[in-house]
Design a protein around this motif. Structure first.
Motif, short mmCIF file in Angstrom:
data_model
loop_
_atom_site.label_atom_id
_atom_site.label_comp_id
_atom_site.label_asym_id
_atom_site.label_seq_id
_atom_site.Cartn_x
_atom_site.Cartn_y
_atom_site.Cartn_z
N TYR A 117 0.80 -1.23 0.00
CA TYR A 117 0.00 0.00 0.00
C TYR A 117 0.83 1.27 0.00
N ALA A 118 2.17 1.17 0.02
CA ALA A 118 3.04 2.35 0.05
C ALA A 118 4.35 2.02 -0.64
N ILE A 119 5.14 3.05 -0.90
CA ILE A 119 6.44 2.88 -1.57
C ILE A 119 7.51 3.58 -0.75
N LEU A 120 8.55 2.85 -0.42
CA LEU A 120 9.69 3.38 0.32
C LEU A 120 10.80 3.75 -0.66
N ARG A 121 11.34 4.96 -0.50
CA ARG A 121 12.44 5.41 -1.36
C ARG A 121 13.57 5.94 -0.46
N PRO A 123 17.18 7.47 -1.40
CA PRO A 123 18.14 7.82 -2.46
C PRO A 123 19.58 7.41 -2.15
N ARG A 124 20.00 7.52 -0.90
CA ARG A 124 21.39 7.22 -0.54
C ARG A 124 21.81 5.82 -1.01
N ILE A 125 20.90 4.84 -0.89
CA ILE A 125 21.26 3.47 -1.26
C ILE A 125 20.51 3.01 -2.51
N GLY A 126 19.90 3.95 -3.22
CA GLY A 126 19.24 3.61 -4.48
C GLY A 126 18.06 2.66 -4.33
N LEU A 127 17.32 2.78 -3.24
CA LEU A 127 16.25 1.83 -2.96
C LEU A 127 14.88 2.40 -3.31
N THR A 128 14.11 1.62 -4.03
CA THR A 128 12.69 1.85 -4.23
C THR A 128 12.00 0.52 -4.05
N ALA A 129 11.13 0.40 -3.05
CA ALA A 129 10.52 -0.88 -2.74
C ALA A 129 9.11 -0.67 -2.21
N PRO A 130 8.21 -1.60 -2.51
CA PRO A 130 6.85 -1.49 -1.95
C PRO A 130 6.83 -1.85 -0.48
N ILE A 131 5.93 -1.23 0.25
CA ILE A 131 5.70 -1.56 1.66
C ILE A 131 4.38 -2.30 1.75
N ASP A 189 5.76 7.09 0.07
CA ASP A 189 4.61 7.53 -0.71
C ASP A 189 3.44 6.62 -0.44
N THR A 190 2.28 7.22 -0.20
CA THR A 190 1.03 6.48 -0.08
C THR A 190 0.04 7.07 -1.08
N ALA A 191 -1.17 6.52 -1.10
CA ALA A 191 -2.18 7.04 -2.02
C ALA A 191 -2.56 8.48 -1.68
N ASP A 192 -2.35 8.89 -0.44
CA ASP A 192 -2.81 10.21 0.01
C ASP A 192 -1.71 11.24 0.19
N ALA A 193 -0.47 10.80 0.40
CA ALA A 193 0.56 11.78 0.76
C ALA A 193 1.96 11.23 0.54
#
Length: 262
Positions: A117-121, A123-131, A189-193
């Motif tokens: 339901y959310a996305i964790l980013r 930048p320091r370690i180049g991570l983009t992953a779903p929560i 990031d979530t659907a709302d904010a």
């Protein structure tokens, strides 16, 4: 003429020597060792390469699905970003941080278990992953997702939003978590904010039973010098350490800096 008698040669078989038996035993042992080595190599390849490839593909596809869902939602009237106060002035070395004001009132209901339901980013370690909600291995962590600890605050809320992720294999989203430094930015990031956190401190190693690192006001009960002393909006990231083991836990704490509503 007298017939010539032919003698039938008698073949006397000698004793079998032990050398052929020993040689066969050695050969069989060598074949078994090679087979076992090949099986172990395949297991290592599966764990270190194949599971990572599968999990990263699944996690990347899930991030894309969430972004598409959010993009097709009806747009709400724009809202200005609400900054949270810098907790630095309230930090007296014991980790005291004033609670941020850039959060919505009320406690949001937790999403269904295992749902991303959310996305964790980071930048320091180049991570983009779903929560996803929950920290089950099969349903969440082994998919390359980051799991949200049930019972902890939701991202952006008052209290402590605690997350877990694999450091090795199955996408290993937190492989380089130890590289985070104070001041590094972390967004959720979530659907709302969009919630922006700032890394404040790292607990390099603690026991798996050090559950107070997930408390609403996080603090280590094993290493009391690490943690915070006052309520706020915190983010806790946890993973196993050292690498390729699950002996201890690495903990990174961050505090909420701002909220950008969609």
């Amino acid at each position: 003429m007298r017939p010539v008698r032919k003698r039938i040669p008698v073949v006397v078989q000698g004793r079998r020597t032990r050398r052929p038996l020993v040689a066969r035993a050695l050969w069989t042992g060598a074949e078994l060792a090679v087979t076992l080595g090949a099986v172990l190599l395949l297991l290592v390849v599966h764990q270190l390469w194949w599971t990572n490839r599968q999990a990263r593909d699944e996690a990347g596809a899930q991030v894309a699905r969430l972004e598409r869902q959010w993009a097709t939602r009806p747009t709400a009237p724009p809202r200005s970003p609400v900054p949270a106060p810098d907790p630095s002035p309230g930090d007296d070395g014991a980790g005291r941080a004033a609670p941020p004001t850039g959060t919505r009132t009320g406690t949001p209901a937790p999403p269904p278990n295992d749902l991303a339901y959310a996305i964790l980013r980071i930048p320091r370690i180049g991570l983009t992953a779903p929560i996803a909600q929950g920290v089950g291995k099969a349903a969440v962590l082994n998919k390359g997702y980051v799991g949200h600890y049930p019972g902890t605050a939701q991202p952006g809320g008052a209290g402590n939003a605690a997350l877990a992720g694999h450091r090795n294999t199955h996408g290993e989203p937190f492989r380089r978590l130890d590289r985070l430094r104070p001041g590094d930015r972390v967004t959720i990031d979530t659907a709302d904010a969009r919630y922006t956190y700032t890394v404040r401190r790292t607990l390099p190693q603690t026991t798996p039973g050090d559950g107070t690192v997930l408390a609403a006001v996080p603090r280590s009960s094993v290493h009391p010098a690490y943690g915070f002393a006052e309520p706020g909006s915190y983010l806790t990231l946890t993973t196993c350490t050292p690498q390729f083991t699950s002996t201890y836990r690495l903990v990174v704490w961050a505090v909420l800096r701002s909220t950008q509503f969609r």
